[in-house]
Design a protein around this motif. Sequence first.
Motif, PDB file in Angstrom:
ATOM      1  N   GLU A   1     -16.652  -4.997 -31.995  1.00 52.54           N
ATOM      2  CA  GLU A   1     -15.819  -4.400 -30.965  1.00 52.54           C
ATOM      3  C   GLU A   1     -15.234  -5.496 -30.061  1.00 52.54           C
ATOM      4  O   GLU A   1     -15.965  -6.345 -29.553  1.00 52.54           O
ATOM      5  CB  GLU A   1     -16.678  -3.443 -30.133  1.00 52.54           C
ATOM      6  CG  GLU A   1     -15.938  -2.584 -29.149  1.00 52.54           C
ATOM      7  CD  GLU A   1     -16.898  -1.662 -28.413  1.00 52.54           C
ATOM      8  OE1 GLU A   1     -16.910  -0.460 -28.724  1.00 52.54           O
ATOM      9  OE2 GLU A   1     -17.661  -2.158 -27.557  1.00 52.54           O
ATOM     10  N   CYS A   2     -13.931  -5.463 -29.873  1.00 56.32           N
ATOM     11  CA  CYS A   2     -13.261  -6.462 -29.046  1.00 56.32           C
ATOM     12  C   CYS A   2     -13.313  -6.082 -27.567  1.00 56.32           C
ATOM     13  O   CYS A   2     -13.932  -5.091 -27.174  1.00 56.32           O
ATOM     14  CB  CYS A   2     -11.816  -6.635 -29.493  1.00 56.32           C
ATOM     15  SG  CYS A   2     -10.727  -5.248 -29.031  1.00 56.32           S
ATOM     16  N   GLU A   3     -12.630  -6.868 -26.747  1.00 58.13           N
ATOM     17  CA  GLU A   3     -12.631  -6.650 -25.309  1.00 58.13           C
ATOM     18  C   GLU A   3     -11.992  -5.327 -24.911  1.00 58.13           C
ATOM     19  O   GLU A   3     -12.209  -4.834 -23.806  1.00 58.13           O
ATOM     20  CB  GLU A   3     -11.880  -7.796 -24.625  1.00 58.13           C
ATOM     21  CG  GLU A   3     -12.448  -9.187 -24.900  1.00 58.13           C
ATOM     22  CD  GLU A   3     -12.002  -9.804 -26.218  1.00 58.13           C
ATOM     23  OE1 GLU A   3     -12.296 -10.999 -26.429  1.00 58.13           O
ATOM     24  OE2 GLU A   3     -11.377  -9.111 -27.043  1.00 58.13           O
TER      25      GLU A   3
ATOM     26  N   CYS B   1      -3.478  -4.830 -31.904  1.00 57.77           N
ATOM     27  CA  CYS B   1      -4.427  -4.731 -30.791  1.00 57.77           C
ATOM     28  C   CYS B   1      -4.092  -5.762 -29.718  1.00 57.77           C
ATOM     29  O   CYS B   1      -3.686  -6.889 -30.013  1.00 57.77           O
ATOM     30  CB  CYS B   1      -5.859  -4.943 -31.282  1.00 57.77           C
ATOM     31  SG  CYS B   1      -7.108  -4.752 -29.975  1.00 57.77           S
TER      32      CYS B   1
ATOM     33  N   CYS C   1      -5.941  -7.513 -28.029  1.00 54.64           N
ATOM     34  CA  CYS C   1      -6.807  -8.695 -28.024  1.00 54.64           C
ATOM     35  C   CYS C   1      -6.208  -9.826 -28.853  1.00 54.64           C
ATOM     36  O   CYS C   1      -6.658 -10.972 -28.765  1.00 54.64           O
ATOM     37  CB  CYS C   1      -8.202  -8.339 -28.548  1.00 54.64           C
ATOM     38  SG  CYS C   1      -8.297  -8.098 -30.345  1.00 54.64           S
TER      39      CYS C   1
ATOM     40  N   CYS D   1     -16.187 -15.824 -32.922  1.00 57.30           N
ATOM     41  CA  CYS D   1     -14.940 -15.392 -32.283  1.00 57.30           C
ATOM     42  C   CYS D   1     -15.204 -14.660 -30.976  1.00 57.30           C
ATOM     43  O   CYS D   1     -14.293 -14.479 -30.161  1.00 57.30           O
ATOM     44  CB  CYS D   1     -14.144 -14.486 -33.222  1.00 57.30           C
ATOM     45  SG  CYS D   1     -13.482 -15.338 -34.668  1.00 57.30           S
ATOM     46  N   PHE D   2     -16.438 -14.233 -30.771  1.00 54.05           N
ATOM     47  CA  PHE D   2     -16.793 -13.497 -29.562  1.00 54.05           C
ATOM     48  C   PHE D   2     -17.776 -14.253 -28.668  1.00 54.05           C
ATOM     49  O   PHE D   2     -17.832 -14.013 -27.466  1.00 54.05           O
ATOM     50  CB  PHE D   2     -17.399 -12.139 -29.943  1.00 54.05           C
ATOM     51  CG  PHE D   2     -16.470 -11.271 -30.737  1.00 54.05           C
ATOM     52  CD1 PHE D   2     -15.592 -10.395 -30.105  1.00 54.05           C
ATOM     53  CD2 PHE D   2     -16.447 -11.338 -32.124  1.00 54.05           C
ATOM     54  CE1 PHE D   2     -14.721  -9.606 -30.840  1.00 54.05           C
ATOM     55  CE2 PHE D   2     -15.579 -10.550 -32.875  1.00 54.05           C
ATOM     56  CZ  PHE D   2     -14.719  -9.679 -32.224  1.00 54.05           C
TER      57      PHE D   2
ATOM     58  N   HIS E   1     -20.692  -6.197 -26.756  1.00 53.79           N
ATOM     59  CA  HIS E   1     -19.927  -5.974 -27.982  1.00 53.79           C
ATOM     60  C   HIS E   1     -20.742  -5.115 -28.947  1.00 53.79           C
ATOM     61  O   HIS E   1     -21.771  -5.564 -29.477  1.00 53.79           O
ATOM     62  CB  HIS E   1     -19.585  -7.305 -28.663  1.00 53.79           C
ATOM     63  CG  HIS E   1     -18.698  -8.197 -27.856  1.00 53.79           C
ATOM     64  ND1 HIS E   1     -17.333  -8.003 -27.775  1.00 53.79           N
ATOM     65  CD2 HIS E   1     -18.984  -9.277 -27.089  1.00 53.79           C
ATOM     66  CE1 HIS E   1     -16.812  -8.941 -26.994  1.00 53.79           C
ATOM     67  NE2 HIS E   1     -17.786  -9.717 -26.565  1.00 53.79           N
TER      68      HIS E   1
ATOM     69  N   HIS F   1     -12.962  -4.207 -35.203  1.00 49.54           N
ATOM     70  CA  HIS F   1     -11.960  -4.952 -35.965  1.00 49.54           C
ATOM     71  C   HIS F   1     -12.455  -5.335 -37.348  1.00 49.54           C
ATOM     72  O   HIS F   1     -13.608  -5.728 -37.532  1.00 49.54           O
ATOM     73  CB  HIS F   1     -11.565  -6.231 -35.219  1.00 49.54           C
ATOM     74  CG  HIS F   1     -10.604  -5.995 -34.108  1.00 49.54           C
ATOM     75  ND1 HIS F   1      -9.247  -6.190 -34.240  1.00 49.54           N
ATOM     76  CD2 HIS F   1     -10.793  -5.551 -32.842  1.00 49.54           C
ATOM     77  CE1 HIS F   1      -8.639  -5.891 -33.087  1.00 49.54           C
ATOM     78  NE2 HIS F   1      -9.565  -5.509 -32.232  1.00 49.54           N
TER      79      HIS F   1
ATOM     80  N   TYR G   1      -7.884  -1.941 -36.797  1.00 47.24           N
ATOM     81  CA  TYR G   1      -8.911  -1.691 -35.788  1.00 47.24           C
ATOM     82  C   TYR G   1      -9.129  -0.189 -35.685  1.00 47.24           C
ATOM     83  O   TYR G   1      -8.212   0.608 -35.893  1.00 47.24           O
ATOM     84  CB  TYR G   1      -8.561  -2.321 -34.446  1.00 47.24           C
ATOM     85  CG  TYR G   1      -7.223  -1.987 -33.856  1.00 47.24           C
ATOM     86  CD1 TYR G   1      -7.090  -1.001 -32.874  1.00 47.24           C
ATOM     87  CD2 TYR G   1      -6.069  -2.681 -34.245  1.00 47.24           C
ATOM     88  CE1 TYR G   1      -5.854  -0.703 -32.309  1.00 47.24           C
ATOM     89  CE2 TYR G   1      -4.830  -2.390 -33.694  1.00 47.24           C
ATOM     90  CZ  TYR G   1      -4.731  -1.408 -32.720  1.00 47.24           C
ATOM     91  OH  TYR G   1      -3.503  -1.107 -32.172  1.00 47.24           O
TER      92      TYR G   1
ATOM     93  N   TYR H   1      -9.624 -13.649 -38.201  1.00 49.02           N
ATOM     94  CA  TYR H   1      -8.831 -12.463 -37.856  1.00 49.02           C
ATOM     95  C   TYR H   1      -7.332 -12.780 -37.871  1.00 49.02           C
ATOM     96  O   TYR H   1      -6.556 -12.184 -37.140  1.00 49.02           O
ATOM     97  CB  TYR H   1      -9.211 -11.945 -36.469  1.00 49.02           C
ATOM     98  CG  TYR H   1     -10.620 -11.390 -36.385  1.00 49.02           C
ATOM     99  CD1 TYR H   1     -10.923 -10.117 -36.858  1.00 49.02           C
ATOM    100  CD2 TYR H   1     -11.643 -12.146 -35.816  1.00 49.02           C
ATOM    101  CE1 TYR H   1     -12.204  -9.607 -36.776  1.00 49.02           C
ATOM    102  CE2 TYR H   1     -12.933 -11.641 -35.731  1.00 49.02           C
ATOM    103  CZ  TYR H   1     -13.203 -10.367 -36.213  1.00 49.02           C
ATOM    104  OH  TYR H   1     -14.477  -9.870 -36.136  1.00 49.02           O
TER     105      TYR H   1
ATOM    106  N   ARG I   1      -6.181 -10.053 -32.217  1.00 53.13           N
ATOM    107  CA  ARG I   1      -6.746 -10.175 -33.562  1.00 53.13           C
ATOM    108  C   ARG I   1      -5.938  -9.338 -34.549  1.00 53.13           C
ATOM    109  O   ARG I   1      -5.596  -8.200 -34.263  1.00 53.13           O
ATOM    110  CB  ARG I   1      -8.207  -9.749 -33.561  1.00 53.13           C
ATOM    111  CG  ARG I   1      -9.101 -10.667 -32.731  1.00 53.13           C
ATOM    112  CD  ARG I   1     -10.542 -10.154 -32.659  1.00 53.13           C
ATOM    113  NE  ARG I   1     -11.373 -11.047 -31.869  1.00 53.13           N
ATOM    114  CZ  ARG I   1     -11.518 -10.998 -30.561  1.00 53.13           C
ATOM    115  NH1 ARG I   1     -10.870 -10.055 -29.865  1.00 53.13           N
ATOM    116  NH2 ARG I   1     -12.285 -11.857 -29.914  1.00 53.13           N
TER     117      ARG I   1
END
Length: 359
Positions: free
Chosen positions: A263-265, A326, A328, A116-117, A248, A270, A334, A10, A330
Amino acid sequence: MIEIDFDAIYSQSKEQKNATLLAQFNQLTEFHYQHCQLYKNIIDTLGLAPTNGCLELVPFLSTQLFKELELVSVPKSQIIKTLTSSGTTSAKVAKIYLDADTAKLQAKSLVKIMQCFSGKQRLPMLFMEPSNLIADRRGFSARGAGVQGFALLGRDHHYALNPDMSINWQQLEQFFTKYQGQKVLIFGFTFMIWQYFYQAVSASGKTLPPLDAIVFHGGGWKKLAHLAVGKTQFNQAMQQLFGKAKVHNFYGMVEQTGSIFVECEHGHLHAPNCADIILRSEQDLSVINDFGQQGIIQVLSALPHSYPGHSILTEDLGRILGEDTCSCGRKGRYFEVLGRIKKSENRGCSDTYQEVSHD
């Protein structure tokens, strides 16, 4: 074969990513144009050029074409696996043909994105699926492809369901007891987690030991709409079910396995370095450049080599929320998915389970 840098997936800002992707997509379009006669016929009929100067001009195919045509760009002798995705109202099945190179790219991309998550450590993993879903190693439904791909992220795989979609209590209680309080991975499709797992466990009255779960789920939101189940309620249910959960959602499709949007935090989907999205007008398919406007989602992926699936117009509506900004951290675009185009077939990666016809 396209060269893809999967490190820091990312990391690319707008200018760098656009330049890299354009070169990759021009190469892919030219390759498929030369090696898939059906694809060449489509491009020629539409009067399009195999190479161009911007991502918005990369030719796209409708998802429906993968049900109507046998789109493959390598000799059939090189195909090692066929992925299928079927609708709930149509007997037609989309077939996606993978050679070894494409399958390898897709698997590597999926792992790099998900790490990444979830982190690089392989965690104990529970699938909200029956274990017989992936019995045929040469052909998978979209659900089976998801299970096989995500299995690379974890270890000591357990399956929460029996072939008839009832709870496999022996497997379930073994997993929860063995890893009580520990970090684990959970994978399933949204509707199936809700109906066949969460509701079944809740109705049983049983209490399971708490876990520290990372839950990946996707597809099937439309089937929850009539139950008035939204993202907030679903996430709260996962907290209740596991004791502690990072949830997520992801957006993806069998036509572009591997380049999923997670889906990020902050609740945003993304696009990784190897993929992107474009929005098009419902009226004339012109490109929508303004953030926040609704349009039809076009997905682009640098991974498909054995079939011309690198640029696909979906049947989904969405909004791009921003790019490279974003919270987060990344990079890349998004967005959010708003639902299906009206009158489009209710179809998705969850390959809705049919009571009378098992996968």
